[in-house]
Design a protein around this motif. Structure first.
Motif, PDB file in Angstrom:
ATOM      1  N   LEU A   1       0.819  -1.203   0.000  1.00 17.62           N
ATOM      2  CA  LEU A   1       0.000   0.000   0.000  1.00 17.62           C
ATOM      3  C   LEU A   1       0.861   1.264   0.000  1.00 17.62           C
ATOM      4  N   LEU A   2       1.939   1.236   0.787  1.00 17.71           N
ATOM      5  CA  LEU A   2       2.726   2.457   0.984  1.00 17.71           C
ATOM      6  C   LEU A   2       3.938   2.577   0.061  1.00 17.71           C
ATOM      7  N   HIS A   3       4.156   1.594  -0.845  1.00 19.83           N
ATOM      8  CA  HIS A   3       5.436   1.561  -1.572  1.00 19.83           C
ATOM      9  C   HIS A   3       5.696   2.847  -2.353  1.00 19.83           C
ATOM     10  N   ASP A   4       4.639   3.464  -2.911  1.00 17.16           N
ATOM     11  CA  ASP A   4       4.814   4.661  -3.746  1.00 17.16           C
ATOM     12  C   ASP A   4       4.437   5.949  -3.005  1.00 17.16           C
ATOM     13  N   ILE A   5       4.502   5.911  -1.663  1.00 18.68           N
ATOM     14  CA  ILE A   5       4.089   7.069  -0.865  1.00 18.68           C
ATOM     15  C   ILE A   5       4.928   8.299  -1.227  1.00 18.68           C
ATOM     16  N   GLY A   6       6.144   8.040  -1.768  1.00 18.81           N
ATOM     17  CA  GLY A   6       7.023   9.137  -2.210  1.00 18.81           C
ATOM     18  C   GLY A   6       6.372   9.976  -3.304  1.00 18.81           C
ATOM     19  N   LYS A   7       5.536   9.339  -4.098  1.00 18.46           N
ATOM     20  CA  LYS A   7       4.862  10.090  -5.173  1.00 18.46           C
ATOM     21  C   LYS A   7       3.835  11.060  -4.582  1.00 18.46           C
ATOM     22  N   VAL A   8       3.193  10.601  -3.497  1.00 22.98           N
ATOM     23  CA  VAL A   8       2.254  11.493  -2.802  1.00 22.98           C
ATOM     24  C   VAL A   8       3.031  12.707  -2.274  1.00 22.98           C
ATOM     25  N   ALA A   9       4.205  12.413  -1.678  1.00 29.31           N
ATOM     26  CA  ALA A   9       5.031  13.485  -1.129  1.00 29.31           C
ATOM     27  C   ALA A   9       5.424  14.484  -2.216  1.00 29.31           C
ATOM     28  N   LEU A  10       5.915  13.968  -3.345  1.00 28.09           N
ATOM     29  CA  LEU A  10       6.327  14.824  -4.455  1.00 28.09           C
ATOM     30  C   LEU A  10       5.168  15.725  -4.918  1.00 28.09           C
ATOM     31  N   ASP A  11       4.009  15.091  -5.007  1.00 31.09           N
ATOM     32  CA  ASP A  11       2.835  15.801  -5.503  1.00 31.09           C
ATOM     33  C   ASP A  11       2.484  16.971  -4.590  1.00 31.09           C
ATOM     34  N   VAL A  12       2.704  16.758  -3.281  1.00 25.49           N
ATOM     35  CA  VAL A  12       2.375  17.802  -2.314  1.00 25.49           C
ATOM     36  C   VAL A  12       3.470  18.866  -2.267  1.00 25.49           C
ATOM     37  N   ILE A  13       4.731  18.391  -2.187  1.00 22.83           N
ATOM     38  CA  ILE A  13       5.856  19.310  -1.982  1.00 22.83           C
ATOM     39  C   ILE A  13       6.114  20.163  -3.218  1.00 22.83           C
ATOM     40  N   SER A  14       6.126  19.504  -4.408  1.00 29.04           N
ATOM     41  CA  SER A  14       6.555  20.212  -5.602  1.00 29.04           C
ATOM     42  C   SER A  14       5.706  19.825  -6.812  1.00 29.04           C
ATOM     43  N   PRO A  15       4.507  20.378  -6.887  1.00 32.51           N
ATOM     44  CA  PRO A  15       3.602  20.021  -7.991  1.00 32.51           C
ATOM     45  C   PRO A  15       4.239  20.294  -9.353  1.00 32.51           C
ATOM     46  N   LYS A  16       5.132  21.309  -9.394  1.00 28.14           N
ATOM     47  CA  LYS A  16       5.790  21.663 -10.651  1.00 28.14           C
ATOM     48  C   LYS A  16       6.632  20.498 -11.158  1.00 28.14           C
ATOM     49  N   VAL A  17       7.448  20.003 -10.232  1.00 23.05           N
ATOM     50  CA  VAL A  17       8.306  18.852 -10.578  1.00 23.05           C
ATOM     51  C   VAL A  17       7.431  17.679 -10.999  1.00 23.05           C
ATOM     52  N   MET A  18       6.387  17.421 -10.232  1.00 21.92           N
ATOM     53  CA  MET A  18       5.507  16.299 -10.522  1.00 21.92           C
ATOM     54  C   MET A  18       4.902  16.446 -11.922  1.00 21.92           C
ATOM     55  N   ARG A  19       4.497  17.661 -12.243  1.00 21.91           N
ATOM     56  CA  ARG A  19       3.900  17.933 -13.557  1.00 21.91           C
ATOM     57  C   ARG A  19       4.918  17.622 -14.672  1.00 21.91           C
ATOM     58  N   ALA A  20       6.183  18.086 -14.437  1.00 21.08           N
ATOM     59  CA  ALA A  20       7.240  17.861 -15.440  1.00 21.08           C
ATOM     60  C   ALA A  20       7.521  16.364 -15.617  1.00 21.08           C
ATOM     61  N   LEU A  21       7.604  15.686 -14.485  1.00 25.30           N
ATOM     62  CA  LEU A  21       7.876  14.229 -14.550  1.00 25.30           C
ATOM     63  C   LEU A  21       6.756  13.526 -15.312  1.00 25.30           C
ATOM     64  N   HIS A  22       5.538  13.885 -14.983  1.00 24.06           N
ATOM     65  CA  HIS A  22       4.377  13.241 -15.604  1.00 24.06           C
ATOM     66  C   HIS A  22       4.340  13.489 -17.098  1.00 24.06           C
ATOM     67  N   LYS A  23       4.750  14.741 -17.499  1.00 24.38           N
ATOM     68  CA  LYS A  23       4.764  15.091 -18.920  1.00 24.38           C
ATOM     69  C   LYS A  23       5.712  14.151 -19.683  1.00 24.38           C
ATOM     70  N   ILE A  24       6.909  13.977 -19.097  1.00 27.28           N
ATOM     71  CA  ILE A  24       7.906  13.111 -19.751  1.00 27.28           C
ATOM     72  C   ILE A  24       7.404  11.669 -19.838  1.00 27.28           C
ATOM     73  N   THR A  25       6.924  11.140 -18.688  1.00 29.53           N
ATOM     74  CA  THR A  25       6.542   9.719 -18.699  1.00 29.53           C
ATOM     75  C   THR A  25       5.357   9.460 -19.615  1.00 29.53           C
ATOM     76  N   SER A  26       4.372  10.357 -19.614  1.00 27.01           N
ATOM     77  CA  SER A  26       3.184  10.077 -20.421  1.00 27.01           C
ATOM     78  C   SER A  26       3.426  10.329 -21.902  1.00 27.01           C
ATOM     79  N   GLU A  27       4.157  11.410 -22.227  1.00 19.66           N
ATOM     80  CA  GLU A  27       4.344  11.721 -23.649  1.00 19.66           C
ATOM     81  C   GLU A  27       5.396  10.840 -24.300  1.00 19.66           C
ATOM     82  N   LYS A  28       6.478  10.535 -23.541  1.00 19.15           N
ATOM     83  CA  LYS A  28       7.557   9.733 -24.151  1.00 19.15           C
ATOM     84  C   LYS A  28       7.482   8.254 -23.776  1.00 19.15           C
ATOM     85  N   LYS A  29       6.394   7.893 -23.098  1.00 14.31           N
ATOM     86  CA  LYS A  29       6.218   6.486 -22.679  1.00 14.31           C
ATOM     87  C   LYS A  29       7.448   5.987 -21.918  1.00 14.31           C
ATOM     88  N   ARG A  30       7.836   6.735 -20.923  1.00 18.92           N
ATOM     89  CA  ARG A  30       9.012   6.362 -20.128  1.00 18.92           C
ATOM     90  C   ARG A  30       8.570   5.930 -18.732  1.00 18.92           C
TER      91      ARG A  30
END
Lengths: 503, 285
Positions: B142-171
């Motif tokens: 349940l908690l393995h990806d809790i770091g993603k929750v943290a990222l989303d809260v701490i730095s939405p900008k970074v999270m947005r950038a990461l998500h852009k790369i993974t979703s658009e470039k299938k990474r």
């Protein structure tokens, strides 16, 4: 608080220790469950315990009864088995525990407990571990029982096969690829475990392992004859040799007697023929003389009587040979030894054979290392030996080649003399070499009469040589010729000037 | 782009399990605890109590008799399962609380589904491999990806950038982290659960769920490896839920640690599918 935890920890360790000790002693599934009940009573003191298998069949009930009260929890049992969950359910004044026994992700049964009060976290954890341990041990014990049963069967089968192999009259061993004996039957242990047999059998087995095909061999040990047969056996990607060793002494003896019988029959036929030939000549010539004496001129008469004389001499020789042979058979052959010059004896033998050699176009030569070789021997018998060897050498010369020869050599050694008779005649096949000194033996079939002879000559020669304490042997190559050697002790020590009769 | 120290400082902004959840965690791992104590702890929060009871009666557990009081739930499902339920309720709240300012625009429903699925997959794998305390696997998953929750809260900008790369470039999410040179969700997550005072086992499975070989000598090696395999399997079945779109990388070390025979995988997938259809109550909390 810390103390309480420590005491609890100690209690848990004690419980585990006694559980593991109990498990060490179990030999069947039932015993595991009894051990489990024992430990459960020490841990949570349940009012009752029921152990079911995965199909809800009762394995054990404590206290013993078969009222099947527990079936009122049927749906919860199913649920616990299905979900592999350890759980407790309050039912009236008791708490019922459901502890599935899980092994490798599969439920193997379930433990039901009736408790007076709700269990502590620690107790739940311990119960859970006990149930896991029991199912693992139970399965292992069942596997062990199965394996033991299989082992017992395998062992029984093996013993059965062993006792069969032990009844074999043959010795049986199995030799591994590394050349070690990995199996031996009782017969081999009792009879065959000596170095000669072992060495020979291992040799034959080694050939089988190297070549992968059947091999046979023979060995003689302590007067017994053994035949060895080795067959390849594929075993776990290696080749072994199943080697059977059979005592064939009685078979051999029988064979020998049969052959002797056959040879005697041949001998009788042969000797009759041998005796008849000169007799027929004597009879024919004397008959002619008797009925035509008046018409004969002296030269013809002389020729005829000479032939009769020669033929009677030949007949006499044959009869002497027979006599000698019968003496040998009766162990009555005696040597009349005296100090003589062996060179002279041999030379006279060569001289007397010269004419026979010439008529066969064989060049007969003689040389000696010394002019005089003095020895204490029976001169007549030594001459007989030389005559026999030389006449054989001439007799078995090749029919149609140039430069036929027979070389007679005499050599003085430290305290023996060595007589050798070498020819470039027909030779003796290798497989016959050890038989030619046997009585009646002739390399060609006697009945073909290609070459005359009784077949007794060499056996008599051998007897004479041995009576002189000497030995005789032959080197030969079929088609190239033979050399016979006779080595006889000078026999001078302590016998100087004496005349003695030997047995 | 962003240093880990800065990030960790900002972890303070994250929701911490409140007193009730803390108490539940403590009681559930206290060997002397009684059913009553745990029940009392949960009952301090009425909304939590009703959510826990709802989950206890969910199709996922399929208990043949309806549970109406917490005591029963605790006894039937066990302390640890009930703790898991409380923890699920809390984590769900933390994820959807979101950032105060800017929104990263990620799909939080999908990410939550990923959390639940990996929890179930870990527990199922533990069941199949015969791991005795399968409830621990649920909370680790349940908690393995809790770091993603943290990222989303701490730095939405970074999270947005990461998500852009993974979703658009299938990474994969980890590849995007490397590309942008930002602290990984595994290290941030590990710091977070450590700060929450959760057991070392959870810290290690959060930190090592992409690289189980790091904990090969740990007593938790098997748990970390099982969470890793569960994560890979769920990412393969539901790509994108975890914001990772590349081909999930399976660690061979994880298979070695568990001496996992490939022939049990079909059995695992079958049983997992059976279970996933029963977790709606968790997914739609």
């Amino acid at each position: 608080m810390a103390d309480v935890t420590a005491v609890r920890g100690e209690k848990i360790i004690t419980l585990f220790s006694s559980f593991i000790m109990e498990l060490n002693n179990v030999k069947s599934g039932d015993q595991i469950f009894s051990a489990l009940v024992k430990i459960l009573r020490k841990t949570v003191n349940p009012k009752w315990v029921v152990i079911l298998d995965e199909k809800k069949k009762l394995l054990l009930s404590f206290p013993e009864n078969d009222d099947q009260e527990y079936m009122r929890f049927s749906e919860l049992i199913d649920w616990a088995i299905q979900n592999k969950s350890h759980s407790f359910y309050p039912a009236g004044d008791e708490i019922v525990g459901f502890l599935p026994m899980i092994r490798a992700g599969e439920v193997r049964g379930i433990i039901l407990l009736g408790l007076n009060e709700e269990p502590k976290v620690e107790e739940i954890d311990s119960l859970r571990v006990f149930s896991f341990l029991s199912s693992t041990v139970a399965e292992n014990v069942m596997l062990l029982e199965e394996v033991m049963e299989k082992n017992r069967l395998v062992e029984e089968t093996m013993n059965y096969l062993h006792s069969i192999l032990d009844t074999f009259p043959e010795m049986v061993i199995v030799v591994s690829q590394e050349g070690e004996i990995v199996y031996m039957n009782k017969r081999f242990v009792e009879e065959g475990d000596n170095d000669e047999i072992r060495e020979k059998a291992l040799g034959v087995a080694k050939e089988v392992i190297e070549t992968g095909v059947r091999r046979v061999g023979e060995v003689e040990s302590e007067g017994q004859f053994y035949s060895i047969v080795a067959e390849p056996l594929k075993y776990q990607s290696t080749i072994q040799a199943v080697t059977t060793i059979m005592n064939v002494t009685s078979t051999k003896e029988l064979e020998r007697l049969k052959q002797l019988d056959r040879m005697k029959t041949e001998f009788v036929a042969n000797i009759s023929h041998e005796l008849r030939t000169p007799l027929a000549a004597i009879k024919a010539y004397s008959e002619t003389i008797l009925y035509s004496l008046e018409e004969m001129d002296p030269d013809t008469l002389k020729d005829f009587t000479k032939t009769i004389y020669e033929e009677s001499q030949h007949l006499e020789n044959l009869l002497n040979e027979l006599l000698d042979f019968s003496k040998i058979e009766r162990k009555a052959l005696k040597m009349e030894r005296q100090n003589v010059n062996v060179v002279e004896i041999i030379k006279s033998a060569v001289d007397s054979m010269m004419e026979y050699a010439n008529s066969n176009k064989v060049q007969l030569t003689f040389e000696s290392s010394d002019e005089v070789i003095e020895a204490y021997v029976d001169p007549t018998r030594i001459k007989q030996v030389a005559l026999n060897l030389i006449s054989n050498a001439i007799k078995y010369s090749k029919k149609d080649i140039e430069n036929k020869y027979v070389r007679v050599k005499l050599k003085k050694k430290e305290d023996t003399f060595l007589l050798s008779v070498e020819d470039n005649g027909i030779g003796i096949p290798e497989d016959k070499l050890d038989k030619i000194f046997e009585k009646f033996y002739r390399v060609d079939s006697s009945l073909t009469y290609e070459v005359s002879g009784t077949g007794l000559g060499l056996s008599i020669v051998k007897e004479i040589v041995e009576l002189h304490g000497g030995k005789i042997w032959v080197e030969s190559e079929e088609g190239r010729g033979s050399t016979f050697y006779v080595e006889i002790p000078l026999g001078l020590e302590g016998n100087n000037g004496q005349h003695r009769e030997d047995d | 782009m962003v240093s880990i120290e800065k990030m960790i400082d900002k972890l303070e902004e994250l929701p911490t399990p409140d007193f009730v959840v803390q108490k539940i965690i403590t009681v559930a791992s206290d060997p002397n605890a009684s059913v009553k104590e745990l029940a009392n702890a949960i009952m301090m929060d009425a909304s939590l109590s009703s959510k826990v009871l709802k989950l206890a009666n969910s199709a996922y557990y399929g208990i043949p008799r309806e549970i109406t009081v917490l005591n029963e739930a605790i006894m039937i499902l066990g302390f640890k399962t009930v703790r898991n339920l409380a923890m699920s309720v809390f984590t769900y709240g933390a994820l959807f609380q979101g950032s105060q300012g800017e929104d990263s625009g990620i799909n939080r429903e999908a990410l939550w589904r990923h959390f639940v699925y990996v929890a179930v997959a870990s527990e199922t794998l533990g069941e199949i491999l015969g791991y005795p305390v399968k409830e621990e696997l649920f909370i680790n998953g349940l908690l393995h990806d809790i770091g993603k929750v943290a990222l989303d809260v701490i730095s939405p900008k970074v999270m947005r950038a990461l998500h852009k790369i993974t979703s658009e470039k299938k990474r994969n999410f980890t590849e995007a982290e490397d590309l942008l040179e930002v602290p990984s969700h595994t290290s941030i997550g590990a710091k977070l659960v450590e700060k929450w005072g959760l057991p070392e086992m959870i810290v290690q499975s959060v930190a090592g769920h992409h690289n189980p070989e790091l904990y090969i000598d740990s007593i938790n090696a098997e748990v970390v490896a099982m969470v890793h395999i569960a994560d890979v399997v769920i990412n393969t079945m539901y790509p994108g839920d975890s914001l990772s779109y590349g081909k999930p990388e399976l660690s061979h070390e994880a298979l070695n640690i568990l001496s996992l025979k490939p022939r049990i995988l079909p059995r695992f997938i079958d049983r997992l599918k059976d279970k996933l259809v029963k977790v709606d109550d968790f997914v739609n909390m």
